[in-house]
Scaffold this active site. Structure first.
Site, PDB file in Angstrom:
ATOM      1  N   HIS A  50      10.318  17.023  25.282  1.00 48.37           N
ATOM      2  CA  HIS A  50       9.946  16.020  24.430  1.00 48.37           C
ATOM      3  C   HIS A  50       9.187  16.726  23.138  1.00 48.37           C
ATOM      4  O   HIS A  50       9.652  16.388  22.130  1.00 48.37           O
ATOM      5  CB  HIS A  50       9.183  15.100  24.870  1.00 48.37           C
ATOM      6  CG  HIS A  50       9.023  13.515  24.516  1.00 48.37           C
ATOM      7  ND1 HIS A  50       8.259  13.029  24.239  1.00 48.37           N
ATOM      8  CD2 HIS A  50      10.234  12.909  24.077  1.00 48.37           C
ATOM      9  CE1 HIS A  50       8.543  11.736  23.538  1.00 48.37           C
ATOM     10  NE2 HIS A  50       9.980  11.786  23.770  1.00 48.37           N
ATOM     11  N   SER A  81       7.701  16.846  29.348  1.00 47.80           N
ATOM     12  CA  SER A  81       6.633  16.600  28.188  1.00 47.80           C
ATOM     13  C   SER A  81       7.236  17.961  27.292  1.00 47.80           C
ATOM     14  O   SER A  81       7.162  17.686  26.254  1.00 47.80           O
ATOM     15  CB  SER A  81       5.316  16.829  28.583  1.00 47.80           C
ATOM     16  OG  SER A  81       4.557  17.049  27.400  1.00 47.80           O
ATOM     17  N   CYS A 114      20.895   8.008  17.889  1.00 47.57           N
ATOM     18  CA  CYS A 114      21.263   9.130  16.895  1.00 47.57           C
ATOM     19  C   CYS A 114      22.259  10.084  17.367  1.00 47.57           C
ATOM     20  O   CYS A 114      21.719  10.825  18.449  1.00 47.57           O
ATOM     21  CB  CYS A 114      20.238   9.981  16.287  1.00 47.57           C
ATOM     22  SG  CYS A 114      20.428  11.253  15.327  1.00 47.57           S
ATOM     23  N   CYS A 164      21.023  13.769  17.725  1.00 49.48           N
ATOM     24  CA  CYS A 164      19.875  13.699  18.609  1.00 49.48           C
ATOM     25  C   CYS A 164      20.384  13.628  19.968  1.00 49.48           C
ATOM     26  O   CYS A 164      19.805  14.662  20.856  1.00 49.48           O
ATOM     27  CB  CYS A 164      19.000  12.737  18.301  1.00 49.48           C
ATOM     28  SG  CYS A 164      18.221  12.897  16.709  1.00 49.48           S
ATOM     29  N   TRP A 205      14.239   8.792  20.531  1.00 47.18           N
ATOM     30  CA  TRP A 205      13.425   9.456  21.786  1.00 47.18           C
ATOM     31  C   TRP A 205      12.372   8.471  22.175  1.00 47.18           C
ATOM     32  O   TRP A 205      12.025   8.809  23.361  1.00 47.18           O
ATOM     33  CB  TRP A 205      13.015  10.859  21.327  1.00 47.18           C
ATOM     34  CG  TRP A 205      13.829  11.701  20.917  1.00 47.18           C
ATOM     35  CD1 TRP A 205      14.216  12.370  19.763  1.00 47.18           C
ATOM     36  CD2 TRP A 205      14.908  12.282  21.722  1.00 47.18           C
ATOM     37  NE1 TRP A 205      15.348  13.267  19.875  1.00 47.18           N
ATOM     38  CE2 TRP A 205      15.854  13.141  21.093  1.00 47.18           C
ATOM     39  CE3 TRP A 205      15.357  12.308  23.293  1.00 47.18           C
ATOM     40  CZ2 TRP A 205      16.791  13.767  21.664  1.00 47.18           C
ATOM     41  CZ3 TRP A 205      16.205  12.935  23.599  1.00 47.18           C
ATOM     42  CH2 TRP A 205      16.995  13.722  22.669  1.00 47.18           C
ATOM     43  N   ARG A 260       2.337  12.954  16.229  1.00 45.69           N
ATOM     44  CA  ARG A 260       2.815  13.353  17.578  1.00 45.69           C
ATOM     45  C   ARG A 260       1.812  14.423  18.273  1.00 45.69           C
ATOM     46  O   ARG A 260       1.895  14.688  19.409  1.00 45.69           O
ATOM     47  CB  ARG A 260       4.157  13.923  17.369  1.00 45.69           C
ATOM     48  CG  ARG A 260       5.140  12.905  17.210  1.00 45.69           C
ATOM     49  CD  ARG A 260       6.442  13.346  16.746  1.00 45.69           C
ATOM     50  NE  ARG A 260       7.542  12.386  16.061  1.00 45.69           N
ATOM     51  CZ  ARG A 260       8.115  11.547  16.877  1.00 45.69           C
ATOM     52  NH1 ARG A 260       8.080  11.709  18.292  1.00 45.69           N
ATOM     53  NH2 ARG A 260       9.043  10.698  16.351  1.00 45.69           N
TER      54      ARG A 260
END
Length: 401
Positions: free
Chosen positions: A207, A204, A346, A349, A162, A239
């Site tokens: 994410h 955002s 991935c 993912c 990501w 994060r």
């Protein structure tokens, strides 16, 4: 630290938490356990369109196993839609169209290709995502052990890719053509128009959702004797901690609430499409399908009852010509974001990234199609506005995330 009022909204964190946790999510979770919403067709073999990168995570826990065809319910595998007079009439119309279409076989190969291109253009003109349920796509499954969709996001290996998604400042272009940054400092949004600000906050929020799931069920120990999964607090702090992220972390989490409001608003708007007697969540199990449609409508009515919905009328409300241009720019930029998912290393993912971006793209399609939805007849086909099974599955699973 994540509390109080949300920017660009009349809503607050506490109202959303109470509504979601006690009213909506328990029902939604039950819906997502059903067969209709557990199978998602996806092409994980597309190359990254923005840069040369063939690196894939080699860990077993990053892999996605295609569903064996005998595991997929007949109705989903065949793509059939039965149970209704409308569906049967539609089948007859298709047969008639096929017979009439067979009359003129004089089209050249080039002309046939041109017609196919026109069809693809028409199909994509209101789409916010790259269509993925095409030849080459496989039905992806996932469970807590990693193989059934309604349960599958949790366990990821940490090698997500990501953070390879390119970032830019609002108003700038990057290699993916997106005019928003995933980690853009909040102050840079001052003076940016509401549409671009919303675009940034949606990406955002997406994410943030992905990073929360990554941190919550992390591969903490991988030895020959055992695998241990659980919350990785350090990963979460890196994060989202206010100090470590220089004040950005709590804002990223608030953007997740903004994303929730946008998708909740879309669910409240799309009710007429699902209320039609002719619409069915068809898997081949008639009693379960009827029960799940009843639950689906209950969820949509509940979504409509939310007291502090986001007002999408603030989008594209200025000069009509400029508004149309900005709306198309918004759509194309989001489409580029959906393409970036083919660059994630991935595969698990990548699967969930594709599903979540298509879910958000479907929500935006609904919000920008309000006039068409209002014209949907109570019975008979809805020619002006349509959702594919792919879009429906993505919409509700993304909202569940």
């Amino acid at each position: 630290q994540v509390t109080g009022h949300l920017d660009d909204c009349t809503c607050d964190v506490e109202t959303i938490d109470a509504f979601n946790n006690y009213k909506l999510f328990p029902r939604l979770n039950e819906l997502l356990e059903s067969d209709y919403f557990r199978y998602y067709k996806v092409n994980l073999k597309k190359p990254c369109p923005f840069w040369d990168d063939n690196s894939h995570c080699g860990m077993r826990d990053c892999a996605v196993q295609p569903c064996p065809s005998d595991e997929v319910p007949d109705g989903i595998r065949s793509g059939s839609y039965k149970y209704s007079e409308e569906a049967n009439n539609h089948a007859e119309e298709c047969e008639e169209a096929k017979r009439l279409g067979a009359v003129d076989d004089s089209l050249s190969t080039e002309a046939q290709r041109a017609v196919l291109r026109w069809t693809r253009h028409d199909d994509s003109s209101d789409s916010f995502c790259e269509a993925d349920g095409n030849p080459g796509s496989e039905l992806g499954c996932s469970s807590w052990s990693g193989h059934k969709l309604a349960r599958g996001w949790g366990r990821v290996c940490g090698h997500t890719g990501w953070d390879s998604i390119p970032a830019s400042q609002p108003g700038e272009e990057n290699s993916a053509g997106a005019f928003s940054a995933l980690n853009c400092p909040f102050l840079l949004l001052a003076g940016v128009c509401v549409e671009k600000r919303a675009f940034y906050r949606l990406i955002s929020g997406l994410h943030a959702s992905i990073n929360i799931h990554l941190s919550a069920r992390y591969l903490l120990q991988d030895t020959w004797s055992e695998k241990r999964w659980g919350p990785n607090v350090t990963e979460f702090q890196q994060r989202f901690d206010e100090v470590l992220t220089r004040g950005e972390g709590p804002r990223r989490l608030k953007n997740l609430y903004f994303l929730y409001l946008i998708e909740l608003r879309a669910l409240s708007k799309v009710l007429p499409f699902f209320e039609r007697p002719g619409f069915q969540l068809y898997t081949g199990n008639e009693s379960q399908d009827a029960e799940m449609k009843h639950l689906l409508l209950e969820i949509l009515h509940l979504a409509k009852s939310f007291p502090l919905h986001f007002d999408e009328n603030s989008f594209f409300a200025g000069n009509k010509k400029e508004a149309a241009k900005l709306k198309e720019e918004f759509r194309l930029h989001f489409k580029n974001i959906s393409k970036i998912m083919d660059c994630v290393g991935c595969f698990k993912c990548r699967l969930w990234g594709k599903l979540q971006t298509q879910g958000l793209g479907t929500a935006l399609k609904i919000l920008f199609s309000e006039n068409l939805i209002e014209k949907i007849p109570e019975s008979g086909p809805s020619y002006g506005f349509q959702l594919t099974r792919q879009e429906i599955v993505a919409l509700f699973n993304a909202f569940g995330r």
